[in-house]
Design a protein around this motif. Structure first.
Motif, PDB file in Angstrom:
ATOM      1  N   GLU A  99      16.163  -1.002   6.831  1.00 20.70           N
ATOM      2  CA  GLU A  99      15.919   0.423   7.376  1.00 20.70           C
ATOM      3  C   GLU A  99      15.094   0.266   8.393  1.00 20.70           C
ATOM      4  N   PRO A 100      15.202   1.409   9.378  1.00 22.49           N
ATOM      5  CA  PRO A 100      14.277   1.315  10.490  1.00 22.49           C
ATOM      6  C   PRO A 100      12.878   1.396  10.275  1.00 22.49           C
ATOM      7  N   GLU A 101      12.482   2.155   9.168  1.00 15.47           N
ATOM      8  CA  GLU A 101      11.309   1.928   8.870  1.00 15.47           C
ATOM      9  C   GLU A 101      10.509   0.467   8.350  1.00 15.47           C
ATOM     10  N   ALA A 102      11.475  -0.179   7.776  1.00 13.81           N
ATOM     11  CA  ALA A 102      11.174  -1.562   7.332  1.00 13.81           C
ATOM     12  C   ALA A 102      10.897  -2.309   8.277  1.00 13.81           C
ATOM     13  N   CYS A 103      11.808  -2.189   9.569  1.00 13.65           N
ATOM     14  CA  CYS A 103      11.837  -3.134  10.579  1.00 13.65           C
ATOM     15  C   CYS A 103      10.578  -2.752  11.487  1.00 13.65           C
ATOM     16  N   GLU A 104      10.189  -1.441  11.680  1.00 15.04           N
ATOM     17  CA  GLU A 104       8.888  -1.146  12.481  1.00 15.04           C
ATOM     18  C   GLU A 104       7.701  -1.548  11.534  1.00 15.04           C
ATOM     19  N   LEU A 105       7.770  -1.511  10.283  1.00 13.86           N
ATOM     20  CA  LEU A 105       6.596  -2.471   9.620  1.00 13.86           C
ATOM     21  C   LEU A 105       6.566  -3.598   9.815  1.00 13.86           C
ATOM     22  N   ALA A 106       7.794  -4.409   9.816  1.00 16.02           N
ATOM     23  CA  ALA A 106       7.677  -5.716  10.064  1.00 16.02           C
ATOM     24  C   ALA A 106       7.161  -6.198  11.429  1.00 16.02           C
ATOM     25  N   VAL A 107       7.508  -5.419  12.536  1.00 13.25           N
ATOM     26  CA  VAL A 107       6.748  -5.665  13.858  1.00 13.25           C
ATOM     27  C   VAL A 107       5.474  -5.429  13.661  1.00 13.25           C
TER      28      VAL A 107
ATOM     29  N   SER B 179       4.164  -9.939   2.536  1.00 18.45           N
ATOM     30  CA  SER B 179       4.253  -9.377   1.141  1.00 18.45           C
ATOM     31  C   SER B 179       3.132  -8.791   0.846  1.00 18.45           C
ATOM     32  N   ALA B 180       1.863  -8.618   1.277  1.00 18.06           N
ATOM     33  CA  ALA B 180       0.691  -7.850   0.963  1.00 18.06           C
ATOM     34  C   ALA B 180       1.009  -6.517   1.510  1.00 18.06           C
ATOM     35  N   ALA B 181       1.870  -6.228   2.586  1.00 12.82           N
ATOM     36  CA  ALA B 181       2.296  -4.975   3.008  1.00 12.82           C
ATOM     37  C   ALA B 181       3.462  -4.322   2.543  1.00 12.82           C
ATOM     38  N   GLY B 182       4.220  -5.163   1.688  1.00  9.77           N
ATOM     39  CA  GLY B 182       5.414  -4.318   0.927  1.00  9.77           C
ATOM     40  C   GLY B 182       6.526  -5.063   1.362  1.00  9.77           C
ATOM     41  N   LEU B 183       6.507  -6.113   2.034  1.00 10.03           N
ATOM     42  CA  LEU B 183       7.593  -6.658   2.781  1.00 10.03           C
ATOM     43  C   LEU B 183       8.130  -7.887   2.320  1.00 10.03           C
TER      44      LEU B 183
ATOM     45  N   PRO C  33       0.742  -1.396  -0.011  1.00 10.43           N
ATOM     46  CA  PRO C  33      -0.001  -0.019  -0.084  1.00 10.43           C
ATOM     47  C   PRO C  33       0.907   1.274  -0.017  1.00 10.43           C
ATOM     48  N   GLY C  34       0.619   2.196  -0.889  1.00  5.98           N
ATOM     49  CA  GLY C  34       1.216   3.509  -0.932  1.00  5.98           C
ATOM     50  C   GLY C  34       2.576   3.309  -1.487  1.00  5.98           C
ATOM     51  N   GLY C  35       2.887   2.303  -2.207  1.00  4.75           N
ATOM     52  CA  GLY C  35       4.045   2.133  -2.788  1.00  4.75           C
ATOM     53  C   GLY C  35       5.301   1.555  -1.936  1.00  4.75           C
TER      54      GLY C  35
END
Length: 353
Positions: free
Chosen positions: A338-346, A318-322, A26-28
């Motif tokens: 990246e920090p934002e990637a780790c936060e999204l993963a959590v 995957s659906a979340a872009g990860l 979502p959102g690229g």
């Protein structure tokens, strides 16, 4: 049928599955957390050295990796003849297996561990003996010792273990090698050694004449995954055998230049490693806070032991872009990015509960 020209062993050989490209969420949003790559771009000095080397691409690289060996030996405090280079630490392992194993030899590995091990072992004509990990996703060293037979030629220890993360202590490694007592060559895969808090002192053991080989790489901490340069540290007798089985000119001209420049810029590179380690520890803590049972990781990734839910979980990420790395019905691995990637993963991991 042309298959009659192929080795029969290939029919039962598992294929190595590389990390898949990052999806777009979502959102690229798009992050690749599936291949344990260093998220930082190359340092300017490394790029400049590679560019300069590329001007000579009409010439073959130095087959003996002379300058690379000299720089690495100086950095590690080992002799030149104790080093052997190849295309990544996995490439060096392939050469080592060719130099040591014949048909019917056994190679003991922990499982789950690095996916390339069973493939490389079978291609050498040997038989992989896969010993299940112990509680906490650690190597069950006692069970690995119990698996030794007169046919055992090699034992591979992965520390920190890929894909689960725990490491073997120096004292445990010493006790293990002493108990093996020369019945097999102990190979310590240390592809992630720079991320470990207190890795075993394998070079010290090798210098003391212990039958141990250390495998290392410039792909992870040094950020040269695209150049595929790894090396082995061993007794000169073993190292020369590995060099004999290596593919000629396997380490390219720009790759050699990148290694030398990276060693010259090691302080800046290891500063980045420290940031990744800090980010890893935060990731582990956050995953535990949301309720996951996560083993201690000494590498640049975290392991979620999800069992049969693994496939569905990978699709959720995957659906979340990860893009994360799934391992059958065992679990999935999340690279520290990246920090934002780790936060999204959590955030995504929290929804799995």
């Amino acid at each position: 049928m042309l298959s009659r020209f192929l080795r029969p062993e290939l029919a039962a050989l598992p294929a190595y599955v590389p990390g898949r490209p990052a999806p777009v969420g979502p959102g690229g949003v798009s992050y690749k957390l599936s291949s344990n790559e260093n998220p930082y771009p190359p340092l300017p000095g490394v790029l400049a050295a590679v560019e300069h080397a590329c001007a000579g691409m009409n010439r073959y690289p130095d087959m003996g990796n002379t300058a690379v060996i000299a720089a690495t030996a100086a950095r590690l405090g080992v002799d030149h003849d104790q080093l052997a280079f190849g295309t990544g630490s996995s490439g060096v392992l392939y050469h080592l297996l060719q130099a040591t194993c014949t048909a019917g030899d056994e190679v003991i590995i922990a499982w789950r561990s690095f996916e390339a091990y069973p493939i490389a072992i079978k291609l050498a004509g040997a038989v992989p003996i896969m010993v299940p990990l112990g509680p906490g996703a650690v190597h069950d060293l006692d069970a690995m010792l119990a698996a030794i037979t007169p046919r055992t030629k090699m034992i591979i220890l992965c520390t920190p273990n890929n894909p689960t993360g725990p490491a073997i202590s120096h004292d445990d490694l010493v006790a293990f090698v002493e108990t093996v007592d020369g019945r097999a060559l102990v190979v310590v895969d240390e592809a992630y050694v720079e991320f470990a808090d207190a890795p075993p002192r394998t070079i010290e053991l090798i210098k003391n004449g212990t039958p141990v080989v250390s495998l290392r790489t410039f792909s992870k901490a040094y950020g040269l995954a695209g150049f595929r340069v790894g090396y082995g540290i061993a007794d000169p007798e073993i190292a020369v055998a590995v060099r004999k089985t290596a593919i000629p000119f396997g380490v390219s001209l720009p790759a050699q230049a990148a290694v030398i420049a990276s060693l010259e810029a090691e302080k800046e590179l290891l500063d980045r490693v420290r940031l990744i380690v800090e980010r890893r520890d935060v990731l582990l803590a956050r995953l535990r806070e949301v309720g996951h049972q996560v083993p201690d990781s000494q590498a640049n990734f975290a392991w979620l032991p999800l069992g049969a839910r693994t496939g569905t979980a990978v699709e959720t990420f995957s659906a979340a872009g990860l893009m994360v790395r799934g391992y059958g019905d065992d679990g999935l691995r999340i690279t520290v990015g990246e920090p934002e990637a780790c936060e999204l993963a959590v955030e995504v991991a929290a929804t799995l509960l």
